[in-house]
Scaffold this active site. Sequence first.
Site, PDB file in Angstrom:
ATOM      1  N   ALA A  75       0.826  -1.125   0.116  1.00 31.74           N
ATOM      2  CA  ALA A  75      -0.014   0.102  -0.059  1.00 31.74           C
ATOM      3  C   ALA A  75       0.804   1.223   0.022  1.00 31.74           C
ATOM      4  O   ALA A  75       0.652   2.419  -0.740  1.00 31.74           O
ATOM      5  CB  ALA A  75      -0.936   0.079   1.191  1.00 31.74           C
ATOM      6  N   ASN A 155      -5.754   3.740  10.196  1.00 28.71           N
ATOM      7  CA  ASN A 155      -5.024   2.687  10.838  1.00 28.71           C
ATOM      8  C   ASN A 155      -4.953   2.705  12.295  1.00 28.71           C
ATOM      9  O   ASN A 155      -4.609   1.555  12.990  1.00 28.71           O
ATOM     10  CB  ASN A 155      -3.780   2.605  10.070  1.00 28.71           C
ATOM     11  CG  ASN A 155      -2.973   3.892  10.127  1.00 28.71           C
ATOM     12  OD1 ASN A 155      -3.493   4.914   9.714  1.00 28.71           O
ATOM     13  ND2 ASN A 155      -1.925   4.165  10.838  1.00 28.71           N
ATOM     14  N   HIS A 205      -0.909  -8.082   3.015  1.00 30.03           N
ATOM     15  CA  HIS A 205      -0.627  -8.398   4.549  1.00 30.03           C
ATOM     16  C   HIS A 205      -1.744  -7.957   5.652  1.00 30.03           C
ATOM     17  O   HIS A 205      -1.520  -8.522   6.809  1.00 30.03           O
ATOM     18  CB  HIS A 205       0.628  -8.204   4.997  1.00 30.03           C
ATOM     19  CG  HIS A 205       1.001  -6.789   5.263  1.00 30.03           C
ATOM     20  ND1 HIS A 205       1.285  -6.567   6.763  1.00 30.03           N
ATOM     21  CD2 HIS A 205       1.231  -5.536   4.788  1.00 30.03           C
ATOM     22  CE1 HIS A 205       1.628  -5.100   6.792  1.00 30.03           C
ATOM     23  NE2 HIS A 205       1.495  -4.503   5.619  1.00 30.03           N
ATOM     24  N   CYS A 328       4.098   1.757  12.249  1.00 25.31           N
ATOM     25  CA  CYS A 328       5.066   2.444  11.524  1.00 25.31           C
ATOM     26  C   CYS A 328       5.638   3.536  12.212  1.00 25.31           C
ATOM     27  O   CYS A 328       6.927   3.777  12.013  1.00 25.31           O
ATOM     28  CB  CYS A 328       4.762   2.967  10.234  1.00 25.31           C
ATOM     29  SG  CYS A 328       3.459   1.788   9.239  1.00 25.31           S
TER      30      CYS A 328
END
Length: 404
Positions: A75, A155, A205, A328
């Site tokens: 992505a 997210n 994923h 991240c």
Amino acid sequence: MTVKTPVYLDYAATTPVDKRVAEKMIPYLTETFGNPASNSHAFGWTAEEAVEKARADIAALINADPKEIVFTSGATESDNLAIKGAANFYKTKGKHLITVKTEHKAVLDTMRELERQGFEVTYLGVQENGLIDLEELKAAIRDDTILISIMWVNNEIGVVQNIPAIGEICRERKIAFHVDAAQACGKVPVDVEAAKIDLLSMSAHKVYGPKGIGALYVRRKPRVRLEAQMHGGGHERGFRSGTLPTHQIVGMGEAFRIAKEELAQDTAHYLKLRDIFLKGIEGIEEVYINGDLEHRAPNNLNVSFNFVEGESLIMAVKELAVSSGSACTSASLEPSYVLRALGRNDELAHSSLRITFGRMTTEEEVQFAAELIKSKIGKLRELSPLWEMFKDGIDLNSIEWAAH
């Protein structure tokens, strides 16, 4: 209740590969190893056939034409290709882009790079519930606006933006509309036609597929043009050169096929787990759910526990794999920029846990997690002088702290 620890509750960071997906992938590593671009022999033809089958399964999940699917490494690359590709292709029409402050770093940092190249970007704020104000979006649009990029599911806090309404606004103004759907596929119904989306980023994923493979949906009617970011043999209709990793593509295709088939049962499972968890932490004082609970991905909970340090809480619940923020950026001790955008103060932003459930999560694991968190919060608060003052009715905002 014997639960095998650590319990994995970080499915928004990544998911295990579904066993059915892994089985499907293995033959393409050893037996059917041809290059899908080798069109002069059977090894290549078989590989190409497998790639096209996967392309069709991915397209089916989002209601697209298989010809509109471009394979990428994930992505992040899809976001880069969509945003840089569209911005550079349409820059003669204008150089103004719009996005949201709570987007994933893959979108925000791409926008920052374009600003360095002379584009102008408007970063919209969000309301307290994490949703954007559509009137604010309309007001931000200018005659030279060429692209709007807004994620479907956040997210960190899992909130679901009103993508069809935004798509309508973009189509009316003839502005290209990009959606980061890494967290949406397999969690909420995604329909690029109904939502009038031009560009959509996907990742395998996050949907029980392998890491290192993703896709970008690029609309054909009305046609959206992009400037390639990766040059070479002209694979993927020139959008993205590089030999296609057949085994990973087959994995993504199977993962998306299962996601489409099992969306309803996955959703019911997630909602049940969410209810068990929320019931389990009932009775803890000063608990704040971050982001709207109605408009939300069913597998996401982001909870702030006041008067508890997020880092110390994560250390205390080491039997659980949870995160404070996105995977991240969780290495930095900065409070989450997403929670700050909701208007949460530094203390609450620092005391948050992101708990995300998955297909493999059991009810016992969630029960165990809730009880563990509840007991640890109690212990950590006993150590906190601020908690004691709060319980004594002292208004902590009125205190002037002496500088040392």
